[in-house]
Every structure is written in C-alpha cells, then in structure tokens.
Design a protein around this motif. Sequence first.
Motif, PDB file in Angstrom:
ATOM      1  N   ALA A 489      49.641 -11.573 -18.821  1.00  0.00           N
ATOM      2  CA  ALA A 489      49.410 -11.100 -20.182  1.00  0.00           C
ATOM      3  C   ALA A 489      48.019 -11.505 -20.651  1.00  0.00           C
ATOM      4  O   ALA A 489      47.523 -12.583 -20.309  1.00  0.00           O
ATOM      5  CB  ALA A 489      50.468 -11.672 -21.126  1.00  0.00           C
ATOM      6  N   THR A 490      47.382 -10.641 -21.424  1.00  0.00           N
ATOM      7  CA  THR A 490      46.057 -10.928 -21.957  1.00  0.00           C
ATOM      8  C   THR A 490      46.180 -11.290 -23.427  1.00  0.00           C
ATOM      9  O   THR A 490      46.591 -10.465 -24.252  1.00  0.00           O
ATOM     10  CB  THR A 490      45.126  -9.714 -21.788  1.00  0.00           C
ATOM     11  OG1 THR A 490      45.018  -9.399 -20.404  1.00  0.00           O
ATOM     12  CG2 THR A 490      43.748 -10.016 -22.350  1.00  0.00           C
ATOM     13  N   HIS A 491      45.828 -12.523 -23.760  1.00  0.00           N
ATOM     14  CA  HIS A 491      45.954 -13.046 -25.123  1.00  0.00           C
ATOM     15  C   HIS A 491      44.584 -13.192 -25.756  1.00  0.00           C
ATOM     16  O   HIS A 491      43.567 -13.328 -25.070  1.00  0.00           O
ATOM     17  CB  HIS A 491      46.616 -14.436 -25.111  1.00  0.00           C
ATOM     18  CG  HIS A 491      47.961 -14.487 -24.473  1.00  0.00           C
ATOM     19  ND1 HIS A 491      49.125 -14.280 -25.169  1.00  0.00           N
ATOM     20  CD2 HIS A 491      48.328 -14.757 -23.190  1.00  0.00           C
ATOM     21  CE1 HIS A 491      50.161 -14.425 -24.349  1.00  0.00           C
ATOM     22  NE2 HIS A 491      49.697 -14.721 -23.151  1.00  0.00           N
ATOM     23  N   ASP A 492      44.583 -13.236 -27.094  1.00  0.00           N
ATOM     24  CA  ASP A 492      43.384 -13.684 -27.794  1.00  0.00           C
ATOM     25  C   ASP A 492      43.229 -15.187 -27.578  1.00  0.00           C
ATOM     26  O   ASP A 492      44.212 -15.905 -27.355  1.00  0.00           O
ATOM     27  CB  ASP A 492      43.483 -13.370 -29.292  1.00  0.00           C
ATOM     28  CG  ASP A 492      43.135 -11.924 -29.597  1.00  0.00           C
ATOM     29  OD1 ASP A 492      42.385 -11.312 -28.824  1.00  0.00           O
ATOM     30  OD2 ASP A 492      43.620 -11.401 -30.620  1.00  0.00           O
ATOM     31  N   THR A 493      42.024 -15.677 -27.668  1.00  0.00           N
ATOM     32  CA  THR A 493      41.740 -17.081 -27.384  1.00  0.00           C
ATOM     33  C   THR A 493      42.117 -17.980 -28.558  1.00  0.00           C
ATOM     34  O   THR A 493      42.157 -17.546 -29.713  1.00  0.00           O
ATOM     35  CB  THR A 493      40.260 -17.274 -27.069  1.00  0.00           C
ATOM     36  OG1 THR A 493      39.493 -16.661 -28.107  1.00  0.00           O
ATOM     37  CG2 THR A 493      39.898 -16.646 -25.742  1.00  0.00           C
ATOM     38  N   ILE A 494      42.368 -19.235 -28.231  1.00  0.00           N
ATOM     39  CA  ILE A 494      42.607 -20.263 -29.239  1.00  0.00           C
ATOM     40  C   ILE A 494      41.802 -21.499 -28.857  1.00  0.00           C
ATOM     41  O   ILE A 494      41.400 -21.657 -27.703  1.00  0.00           O
ATOM     42  CB  ILE A 494      44.107 -20.645 -29.346  1.00  0.00           C
ATOM     43  CG1 ILE A 494      44.612 -21.251 -28.032  1.00  0.00           C
ATOM     44  CG2 ILE A 494      44.958 -19.448 -29.746  1.00  0.00           C
ATOM     45  CD1 ILE A 494      46.040 -21.786 -28.107  1.00  0.00           C
ATOM     46  N   ALA A 495      41.545 -22.363 -29.830  1.00  0.00           N
ATOM     47  CA  ALA A 495      40.912 -23.641 -29.533  1.00  0.00           C
ATOM     48  C   ALA A 495      41.926 -24.516 -28.812  1.00  0.00           C
ATOM     49  O   ALA A 495      43.104 -24.553 -29.190  1.00  0.00           O
ATOM     50  CB  ALA A 495      40.443 -24.305 -30.819  1.00  0.00           C
ATOM     51  N   GLU A 496      41.491 -25.217 -27.785  1.00  0.00           N
ATOM     52  CA  GLU A 496      42.422 -25.923 -26.912  1.00  0.00           C
ATOM     53  C   GLU A 496      42.447 -27.419 -27.174  1.00  0.00           C
ATOM     54  O   GLU A 496      41.447 -28.032 -27.539  1.00  0.00           O
ATOM     55  CB  GLU A 496      42.066 -25.656 -25.448  1.00  0.00           C
ATOM     56  CG  GLU A 496      42.267 -24.198 -25.059  1.00  0.00           C
ATOM     57  CD  GLU A 496      41.886 -23.919 -23.614  1.00  0.00           C
ATOM     58  OE1 GLU A 496      41.554 -24.881 -22.887  1.00  0.00           O
ATOM     59  OE2 GLU A 496      41.924 -22.743 -23.201  1.00  0.00           O
ATOM     60  N   ARG A 552      47.571 -26.510 -26.630  1.00  0.00           N
ATOM     61  CA  ARG A 552      47.365 -26.505 -25.181  1.00  0.00           C
ATOM     62  C   ARG A 552      47.110 -25.080 -24.674  1.00  0.00           C
ATOM     63  O   ARG A 552      47.539 -24.098 -25.282  1.00  0.00           O
ATOM     64  CB  ARG A 552      48.584 -27.091 -24.477  1.00  0.00           C
ATOM     65  CG  ARG A 552      49.828 -26.241 -24.642  1.00  0.00           C
ATOM     66  CD  ARG A 552      51.059 -26.886 -24.055  1.00  0.00           C
ATOM     67  NE  ARG A 552      52.220 -26.003 -24.168  1.00  0.00           N
ATOM     68  CZ  ARG A 552      52.951 -25.884 -25.256  1.00  0.00           C
ATOM     69  NH1 ARG A 552      52.659 -26.575 -26.334  1.00  0.00           N
ATOM     70  NH2 ARG A 552      53.996 -25.068 -25.284  1.00  0.00           N
ATOM     71  N   LYS A 553      46.441 -24.984 -23.556  1.00  0.00           N
ATOM     72  CA  LYS A 553      46.216 -23.687 -22.931  1.00  0.00           C
ATOM     73  C   LYS A 553      47.568 -23.047 -22.595  1.00  0.00           C
ATOM     74  O   LYS A 553      48.464 -23.697 -22.055  1.00  0.00           O
ATOM     75  CB  LYS A 553      45.390 -23.851 -21.655  1.00  0.00           C
ATOM     76  CG  LYS A 553      45.051 -22.542 -20.956  1.00  0.00           C
ATOM     77  CD  LYS A 553      44.235 -22.792 -19.699  1.00  0.00           C
ATOM     78  CE  LYS A 553      42.860 -23.347 -20.043  1.00  0.00           C
ATOM     79  NZ  LYS A 553      41.993 -23.437 -18.824  1.00  0.00           N
ATOM     80  N   GLY A 554      47.729 -21.806 -22.950  1.00  0.00           N
ATOM     81  CA  GLY A 554      48.997 -21.123 -22.714  1.00  0.00           C
ATOM     82  C   GLY A 554      49.904 -21.101 -23.919  1.00  0.00           C
ATOM     83  O   GLY A 554      50.965 -20.461 -23.898  1.00  0.00           O
ATOM     84  N   TYR A 555      49.519 -21.813 -24.997  1.00  0.00           N
ATOM     85  CA  TYR A 555      50.340 -21.804 -26.213  1.00  0.00           C
ATOM     86  C   TYR A 555      50.355 -20.415 -26.845  1.00  0.00           C
ATOM     87  O   TYR A 555      51.171 -20.143 -27.719  1.00  0.00           O
ATOM     88  CB  TYR A 555      49.803 -22.831 -27.206  1.00  0.00           C
ATOM     89  CG  TYR A 555      50.681 -23.046 -28.418  1.00  0.00           C
ATOM     90  CD1 TYR A 555      51.912 -23.694 -28.300  1.00  0.00           C
ATOM     91  CD2 TYR A 555      50.287 -22.600 -29.674  1.00  0.00           C
ATOM     92  CE1 TYR A 555      52.718 -23.894 -29.405  1.00  0.00           C
ATOM     93  CE2 TYR A 555      51.097 -22.795 -30.787  1.00  0.00           C
ATOM     94  CZ  TYR A 555      52.303 -23.439 -30.643  1.00  0.00           C
ATOM     95  OH  TYR A 555      53.104 -23.638 -31.746  1.00  0.00           O
ATOM     96  N   GLN A 556      49.482 -19.524 -26.383  1.00  0.00           N
ATOM     97  CA  GLN A 556      49.455 -18.162 -26.923  1.00  0.00           C
ATOM     98  C   GLN A 556      50.808 -17.476 -26.820  1.00  0.00           C
ATOM     99  O   GLN A 556      51.185 -16.693 -27.688  1.00  0.00           O
ATOM    100  CB  GLN A 556      48.393 -17.327 -26.196  1.00  0.00           C
ATOM    101  CG  GLN A 556      46.975 -17.626 -26.627  1.00  0.00           C
ATOM    102  CD  GLN A 556      46.295 -18.619 -25.715  1.00  0.00           C
ATOM    103  OE1 GLN A 556      46.948 -19.493 -25.139  1.00  0.00           O
ATOM    104  NE2 GLN A 556      44.987 -18.500 -25.573  1.00  0.00           N
ATOM    105  N   SER A 557      51.545 -17.745 -25.745  1.00  0.00           N
ATOM    106  CA  SER A 557      52.850 -17.104 -25.591  1.00  0.00           C
ATOM    107  C   SER A 557      53.810 -17.550 -26.685  1.00  0.00           C
ATOM    108  O   SER A 557      54.639 -16.765 -27.159  1.00  0.00           O
ATOM    109  CB  SER A 557      53.440 -17.408 -24.216  1.00  0.00           C
ATOM    110  OG  SER A 557      53.599 -18.814 -24.037  1.00  0.00           O
ATOM    111  N   THR A 558      53.698 -18.820 -27.095  1.00  0.00           N
ATOM    112  CA  THR A 558      54.529 -19.318 -28.191  1.00  0.00           C
ATOM    113  C   THR A 558      54.106 -18.671 -29.511  1.00  0.00           C
ATOM    114  O   THR A 558      54.945 -18.301 -30.332  1.00  0.00           O
ATOM    115  CB  THR A 558      54.430 -20.850 -28.294  1.00  0.00           C
ATOM    116  OG1 THR A 558      54.834 -21.426 -27.052  1.00  0.00           O
ATOM    117  CG2 THR A 558      55.322 -21.379 -29.408  1.00  0.00           C
ATOM    118  N   LEU A 559      52.794 -18.532 -29.717  1.00  0.00           N
ATOM    119  CA  LEU A 559      52.312 -17.869 -30.928  1.00  0.00           C
ATOM    120  C   LEU A 559      52.802 -16.424 -30.981  1.00  0.00           C
ATOM    121  O   LEU A 559      53.172 -15.918 -32.048  1.00  0.00           O
ATOM    122  CB  LEU A 559      50.784 -17.904 -30.962  1.00  0.00           C
ATOM    123  CG  LEU A 559      50.127 -19.268 -31.185  1.00  0.00           C
ATOM    124  CD1 LEU A 559      48.611 -19.146 -31.065  1.00  0.00           C
ATOM    125  CD2 LEU A 559      50.500 -19.836 -32.555  1.00  0.00           C
ATOM    126  N   ALA A 560      52.822 -15.762 -29.828  1.00  0.00           N
ATOM    127  CA  ALA A 560      53.316 -14.383 -29.783  1.00  0.00           C
ATOM    128  C   ALA A 560      54.785 -14.321 -30.178  1.00  0.00           C
ATOM    129  O   ALA A 560      55.216 -13.394 -30.889  1.00  0.00           O
ATOM    130  CB  ALA A 560      53.110 -13.799 -28.385  1.00  0.00           C
TER     131      ALA A 560
END
Length: 612
Positions: A489-496, A552-560
Amino acid sequence: MLATIEAQPMTWVPSAQAPTAFAAKCQHAIDAIKQAVRNVKITTVACSWGKDSSAVLALTLEACRQLAEEGIIAPVRIITSDTLVENPSQAKLNVRMSARAIEWAQELDLDVKQEWVTPDPINHYLVALIGGRSVASVSGSDATCSVDLKIRPMNKVRNRYAKIYGAHNILTLIGTRHDESEQRNRAMTARGESATRPTISDNGSLTLSPIAHWSESDVWRLLNGSPRQTGFETLDFAPTIAHYEAMGQETCHTLSFSDSLKAAKSPCGSARGGCFICQKVSKDHSMTNMLDHSPHYEPLARLSRVIRAGHWVPENRSFLSKTADDQNRIRIFSNAYSPDWTANLLKWVLTIDAREDDRAAAMTEKRGKPVERRFPRLLQPEHEMLIAFMWARYGVQEPGRFIRIKEAIAQGKRWNLPTDEEIDALEAKANKKLMGKTLGHLHSRIPVTKPEAYRDNWRDMIDPESMCALDLMRTESGERATYASGKGATHDTIAESDTIECDLSSLREADGSLGITYHDFLWWMEMEQAEGTHTHNDEMNFLVRNGIIRARKGYQSTLAAYQHYNLVLHDLRGRSPITTLADLLSHPDFEAAPGTQKTRASQPKTEQLALL
C-alpha cells in the motif's frame, strides 16, 4: 514459578560487641545482597522512595560499602519512576532523598547513580483518561496504570543495560514483602520471589527481594534506628518519616514528628504515597490528611475525588467501540469516558494549572522576585496536543472542541471543580450493572471495503512545489513524498518516532521555551478548527502533516483504520445522534444483542436504562 540461583552459604563475622537481633537480621539481608551483587555486572534498585524501597536502598548502600572494603566496587543505579501524577510532597521527597543518597555514596567512593524515568507522553495517566483511550484503574481492576507509569519506563532502562552487559548480568533489588497483603503474598509466592536467591525473569535478568520476610515494623525500625540497633550507619530518613506522618501514618513510635504534625488519623500501615490521583483505593486518606499542612493540594485531591465519583456513572461513558468490524458495525458497550465527561476533565485540569500559574504570577509581581508553582504542571503542552489528536482519531468529540477549550483558558475562562454536594450527587448516579455488557451494534450503510492506505486530501490540493507545502509532504527532489508498506500500500508520509508522541521542537525558541511561534501555531489551529466545520479526519490530518504528531514507521495503516472508523461514525451520525446511550439505543440502525430489547426512541432515558 521462576527459576532461582543457588546462593553460597552466608557468613557474617560479628563485631566484638554482640549485635542486636535486629542488627543480625539486617546483616543477613546485606549478605544476601552482597552475594547476589558479586555475580552480576550492574545492580539496579527499584526505588519509589517509599518506606520499603528506602529500606532496601539503605541495605544496598551498606552492602556496597562492605564490598568496597573487600576491594569490590559494585555499580548501583537507583531507578525512580516519576509518574507525572505524583503526590507533590512525594515528588519533593524523592528529589531530596535522592540527593542525600548520592552524596552519601560519593563520600564513601561508591559507584551509585540516580536514574529518573517517566512514562511515554501517550501513556500519561491524564492523557489516557481525557483522551478517551482508557478509564481509571479502580479497586478490583487490573493495575494497568502501574504498568504504563512505572514498569514500562523502568524496563526501558534495564533493556538499555541489557544491551551493554547482557540481561544475565543485571540484578534488580525490590522492596516487596509477603506481609503487605494477602494478594501481594500470593503474587510473590507465584513468582518465586526470595530474600536470598535471585529469581530469573523471562528476559534473563535477576531479581532479589531482600526484605521479603520483613514486617512493617522491621522496615520502620531500620529507617528510624540507630547504628547500635541496625548494626551500621545509614542515611538520615527523617524526611521520609515526616512525610508518612503527614499522610496520617504512625511510624511505630521509634521516632516521631507528631509534635509538629497533626496526630495520625489511621493506624500503622494505612498510609500510601505515590500518585495523588490513584483510584485503586476507595478513599485516599493520605492525601486528605496532607491537606492539613498543604491546603494548596486541595484542587488535586478534589480532582481525584471527582474522577472516582464519576467513574461508574453511565452518562459519563462512551458506549461506542473504537473500531468498526469487517461489516462496518460498531459494538455498543460501556467503553471509555464520554465526550462531555472528558471535556469537563480537560477543563478542570487546565483550570487547576492556569490558577496555579495565575497565583505564581501574582506573587512574583507582589514580591518582586520569581515565585514558583507549588506543585508540578498537570499537563505539558505536548500532553495537551496528544489529547487533541486522540479526540480527533476516536471521532466522538465535537470537531474543534479541544482548541475552543484551550482558547477559552487563554482568554481567562476558568471552570470550578464540583462541590462536595455535587460529588455526592454524582456518586448517587453510579450504575455498575451497565458496565461491561455488549448491548448491541450499530450497522453503518457505507461500503464495506476499508481504505488500504492513509491519505491526507489536503495534500491532494497542494502542489509539492508550492510555498504552502510542508517539508513532510515532499521529497528532496520536490516530488510528493509517500511511504510504501510491506503489503504494497502507498501511504502519505508521517513524521517518525519510536512511539506515538507530540513533537513541538519546531515551535520552541532558542532557549527551549514555547513562545510566539507556539502561540502562532495555536492561533492557526484555532482559525482552522475552532468553528467545528471540519471533520475529525481533517483535525487528525492537520496535526499529522504538520509533524506535531509522530509515530513509528508503518503507523499509516492504523491511521487509515481510524479514517475509515470516522467515516462510519459520520454515516451513522448523519441519520441520528450517537452521543448518549439513549441516542444509541433509539438509533434506526441499532441492533440489540441477544437477550436485550431494542427500545423505542420515545421512551425516556431512565426507562431505556431500566430495560437493560
């Protein structure tokens, strides 16, 4: 049962003058510590600076002194967790006694240092409660607060040492005692805790409980005793004794400060230090007793009472689960605290801090020199922003509510804590029967498919090369920055960051203070969010894309997942309110759990509750 290490036979050559029976008991514990220390590279003392851990530290310092006479310098690290909701007097005592212990060790040329640890901001007790992640740990429930506030932070230090020395070379000394309570006795027995043989924990480090079989009177005898009684010289624990007597505990009359303090209101063993906001006791007599000498703690004691009184009140609970299942259903059960209750808690906490700031500023002006606060700030700005983020991700508060409350405080608004009568009325509304039951589900009508990736629609409207684009949104080459997960999956970036945290470093001045840049950001946040016209996802994305919230890196899936959850709530809210339990039970898309009745919207709330 944890494995144990067989200790070598204990030997102790008495001095020319026969020791007292208690001195022999002390030396037995000291010998056990010495033997265990010899077998490791570093020793940690889990020290809250309460009576039991103070006794263990006293024995440890003497053990290290005796080892030094043998030519062995044993590194000892005192690990103390500042929970950030400590009884202010306890916090002051911790600093005072720590300085005294380090000075004592330096005079003896011992390798003793103090390590202070604090919980991760996301695990701050008030952040978790007000943010809607958890409820108070009350009597009879698991002490999850102790894990978040003390155990995890202390384990981080030990894990750091484990990387340096190896877990098997780390010894932890603790002050647990079998006679503290039957519950403690059972837990110690199950863990195989010993006063003479270190137990091996799951991670391979060692733990010893040198006063496991001591009584409480033994502990006070050590802290109060003379070298003739104990067999060795140690720290002056007079501040510790005075602290306990101020909380209302008699210290076994071996040494008393009752002439200067009000007489103890409860028998030996009843007082407890630690968190002023602890809900594991039905009534915190220790904090109440301290008000006689520290009346400025009254708002803290009252806040704790209010949280306790409101805990079991159904209208103070959110009955929405924090996730939507694969059928886009929301489970209905007594979950975290309600939007109104958490908003009230935030108002009261911010008011307590603001009034203490007001008082310090007024006294500074009056005296012509700086006057400090009388107790630490309850919430730092980082904690406040984490609450704002949690309100947005859980989607139950009204959009913009956080910044409206924050701005009202800045403009001089103050909210009074409930009176005694109001607290009594709150307690009378308690209804434990509603807690823990699944009452049913809300069925959303939006498409079942969940989004695969975290997306911030604001970034879709801004060209990466625009002056409005933030650094987080673009790569070094000027393209839109994205993150590809392991699942493709391609996510928008977040500060890590290693954990979910708030980072205000970009808003700090050169001296580290939060000045005009921070207030400009709050002004911007108010302009963007205060009217409540944006969605919860908009608020969440605002904090994430500005780098205020890091994860953490990969938290984008939780945000989704939270973005999808908020869309489900928005869909349900569009057809009927979902704020109160009465709203949920009468919602057209509510399906009652087996054994419960779906209620009619026309029924009064009290009748709806009665049907459950």
